[in-house]
Design a protein around this motif. Structure first.
Motif, PDB file in Angstrom:
ATOM      1  N   LEU A   1       8.819 -11.451   1.909  1.00 52.96           N
ATOM      2  CA  LEU A   1       7.978 -10.035   0.606  1.00 52.96           C
ATOM      3  C   LEU A   1       9.645  -9.664  -0.392  1.00 52.96           C
ATOM      4  N   GLY A   2       9.682  -9.977  -1.253  1.00 51.07           N
ATOM      5  CA  GLY A   2      10.376  -9.923  -2.403  1.00 51.07           C
ATOM      6  C   GLY A   2      10.607  -8.355  -2.561  1.00 51.07           C
ATOM      7  N   ALA A   3      11.728  -7.902  -3.867  1.00 52.92           N
ATOM      8  CA  ALA A   3      11.941  -6.358  -3.332  1.00 52.92           C
ATOM      9  C   ALA A   3      10.716  -5.767  -4.515  1.00 52.92           C
ATOM     10  N   ASP A   4      10.411  -7.360  -5.325  1.00 56.19           N
ATOM     11  CA  ASP A   4       9.398  -6.958  -6.719  1.00 56.19           C
ATOM     12  C   ASP A   4       7.993  -7.176  -6.391  1.00 56.19           C
ATOM     13  N   GLU A   5       7.653  -7.657  -5.146  1.00 51.09           N
ATOM     14  CA  GLU A   5       7.000  -7.399  -4.317  1.00 51.09           C
ATOM     15  C   GLU A   5       5.603  -6.387  -4.135  1.00 51.09           C
ATOM     16  N   ALA A   6       4.996  -6.011  -4.068  1.00 49.88           N
ATOM     17  CA  ALA A   6       4.239  -4.823  -3.850  1.00 49.88           C
ATOM     18  C   ALA A   6       4.023  -4.907  -2.720  1.00 49.88           C
ATOM     19  N   GLY A   7       4.166  -4.122  -1.815  1.00 52.26           N
ATOM     20  CA  GLY A   7       3.736  -4.846  -0.468  1.00 52.26           C
ATOM     21  C   GLY A   7       5.070  -3.772   0.934  1.00 52.26           C
ATOM     22  N   VAL A   8       4.604  -3.899   1.969  1.00 56.01           N
ATOM     23  CA  VAL A   8       5.110  -2.983   3.431  1.00 56.01           C
ATOM     24  C   VAL A   8       5.341  -4.348   4.511  1.00 56.01           C
ATOM     25  N   ALA A   9       6.606  -3.974   4.751  1.00 59.38           N
ATOM     26  CA  ALA A   9       6.298  -4.666   6.184  1.00 59.38           C
ATOM     27  C   ALA A   9       6.457  -3.809   7.378  1.00 59.38           C
ATOM     28  N   VAL A  10       6.005  -4.166   8.357  1.00 61.91           N
ATOM     29  CA  VAL A  10       5.173  -3.567   9.717  1.00 61.91           C
ATOM     30  C   VAL A  10       6.034  -4.569  10.627  1.00 61.91           C
ATOM     31  N   ASP A  11       6.492  -4.369  12.035  1.00 63.13           N
ATOM     32  CA  ASP A  11       6.458  -4.793  13.093  1.00 63.13           C
ATOM     33  C   ASP A  11       5.627  -4.506  14.198  1.00 63.13           C
ATOM     34  N   VAL A  12       5.261  -5.463  14.737  1.00 65.38           N
ATOM     35  CA  VAL A  12       3.867  -6.078  15.381  1.00 65.38           C
ATOM     36  C   VAL A  12       4.631  -5.765  16.927  1.00 65.38           C
ATOM     37  N   SER A  13       4.980  -4.691  17.183  1.00 68.35           N
ATOM     38  CA  SER A  13       5.410  -4.842  18.873  1.00 68.35           C
ATOM     39  C   SER A  13       4.867  -3.531  19.262  1.00 68.35           C
ATOM     40  N   GLY A  14       4.210  -2.740  18.702  1.00 73.87           N
ATOM     41  CA  GLY A  14       3.007  -1.566  19.491  1.00 73.87           C
ATOM     42  C   GLY A  14       2.072  -2.517  19.396  1.00 73.87           C
ATOM     43  N   THR A  15       1.352  -1.018  20.109  1.00 75.91           N
ATOM     44  CA  THR A  15      -0.266  -1.467  19.852  1.00 75.91           C
ATOM     45  C   THR A  15      -0.840  -1.702  18.853  1.00 75.91           C
ATOM     46  N   PRO A  16      -2.290  -2.381  18.461  1.00 77.01           N
ATOM     47  CA  PRO A  16      -3.114  -1.891  17.816  1.00 77.01           C
ATOM     48  C   PRO A  16      -3.115  -1.228  16.852  1.00 77.01           C
ATOM     49  N   GLU A  17      -3.112   0.040  17.135  1.00 80.03           N
ATOM     50  CA  GLU A  17      -3.330   1.349  16.798  1.00 80.03           C
ATOM     51  C   GLU A  17      -2.031   1.788  16.162  1.00 80.03           C
ATOM     52  N   GLU A  18      -0.755   1.773  16.941  1.00 83.49           N
ATOM     53  CA  GLU A  18       0.169   1.666  16.747  1.00 83.49           C
ATOM     54  C   GLU A  18       0.492   1.413  14.950  1.00 83.49           C
ATOM     55  N   ILE A  19       0.230  -0.628  15.131  1.00 86.34           N
ATOM     56  CA  ILE A  19       0.426  -0.566  13.872  1.00 86.34           C
ATOM     57  C   ILE A  19      -0.179  -0.291  13.221  1.00 86.34           C
ATOM     58  N   THR A  20      -1.608   0.191  13.075  1.00 85.57           N
ATOM     59  CA  THR A  20      -1.935   0.704  12.137  1.00 85.57           C
ATOM     60  C   THR A  20      -1.691   1.763  11.033  1.00 85.57           C
ATOM     61  N   GLU A  21      -0.984   2.254  12.325  1.00 84.59           N
ATOM     62  CA  GLU A  21      -0.933   3.912  12.154  1.00 84.59           C
ATOM     63  C   GLU A  21       0.435   4.433  10.747  1.00 84.59           C
ATOM     64  N   GLN A  22       1.169   3.250  11.557  1.00 84.39           N
ATOM     65  CA  GLN A  22       2.358   2.687  10.911  1.00 84.39           C
ATOM     66  C   GLN A  22       1.971   2.008   8.964  1.00 84.39           C
ATOM     67  N   ALA A  23       1.372   0.882   9.462  1.00 83.50           N
ATOM     68  CA  ALA A  23       0.712   0.600   7.902  1.00 83.50           C
ATOM     69  C   ALA A  23       0.550   1.223   7.417  1.00 83.50           C
ATOM     70  N   VAL A  24      -1.201   2.252   7.299  1.00 85.26           N
ATOM     71  CA  VAL A  24      -0.796   3.267   7.064  1.00 85.26           C
ATOM     72  C   VAL A  24       0.021   4.429   6.254  1.00 85.26           C
ATOM     73  N   ALA A  25       0.833   4.761   6.982  1.00 87.14           N
ATOM     74  CA  ALA A  25       2.060   5.758   6.475  1.00 87.14           C
ATOM     75  C   ALA A  25       2.918   4.845   5.438  1.00 87.14           C
ATOM     76  N   SER A  26       2.865   3.194   5.623  1.00 87.74           N
ATOM     77  CA  SER A  26       4.122   2.933   5.244  1.00 87.74           C
ATOM     78  C   SER A  26       3.140   2.506   3.240  1.00 87.74           C
ATOM     79  N   LEU A  27       1.487   2.735   3.392  1.00 88.30           N
ATOM     80  CA  LEU A  27       1.060   2.179   2.432  1.00 88.30           C
ATOM     81  C   LEU A  27       1.081   3.394   1.939  1.00 88.30           C
TER      82      LEU A  27
END
Length: 169
Positions: free
Chosen positions: A138-164
């Motif tokens: 993602l470019g700095a001018d693109e609306a979005g976030v990056a989340v690492d997938v090394s955790g469980t699906p639930e942890e990834i989702t929790e991190q995604a919600v917080a980042s969004l």
């Protein structure tokens, strides 16, 4: 998130788009659409045979995903799409200007291991190199976030919600 965005869950094959996408949609209280379902049969046949898609193969697929995202504008939704290149994300934004991207990231060994553990998916692990070669972060001018997938699906989702949610602040 305070406003009902359409979130495009993106990343190379094996990052967990199909697993995290529905969990994210549930957490946000919006519907989920599986991006693979928008592929025409010819694309699935090509990938199943180990042949990477070309841009000409992707445009109709991206337009179909974009049309779904457009139909959810103001209502919210989550849809998966590899969206590996900026040009692909631009095509999605042409259809759904308010879309935001959740880029699921991870190192190659982890993703390759996960691909090897999948059952019944048409995308062979042999195409992973082409996915990483095509990927444009993602470019700095693109609306979005990056989340690492090394955790469980639930942890990834929790991190995604917080980042969004931070995008809206």
């Amino acid at each position: 998130m305070s406003t009902p965005h359409v979130v495009v869950v993106m990343g190379v094959a094996g990052t967990g788009k199909t697993t995290v996408g529905p969990l994210l949609a549930d957490a946000l209280g919006v519907p989920y659409a599986e991006g693979d379902d928008f592929h025409p049969p010819a694309n699935i046949a090509k990938m199943s045979a180990g042949t990477p898609l070309e841009d000409a193969d992707r445009w109709p697929w991206l337009e179909a995903i974009g049309a779904w995202a457009h139909s959810r504008a103001g209502l919210g939704g989550v849809v998966s799409s590899s969206a590996l290149k900026r040009a692909y994300r631009d095509r999605l934004r042409d259809e759904a200007p308010g879309a935001v991207f959740l880029h699921l990231t991870g190192d190659r060994p982890l993703i390759e291991r996960r691909m090897g553990e999948r059952q019944g998916h048409f995308m062979p692990a042999g195409l992973l190199d082409s996915q990483f070669a095509t990927l444009e972060d993602l470019g700095a001018d693109e609306a979005g976030v990056a989340v690492d997938v090394s955790g469980t699906p639930e942890e990834i989702t929790e991190q995604a919600v917080a980042s969004l949610r931070r995008l809206d602040s």
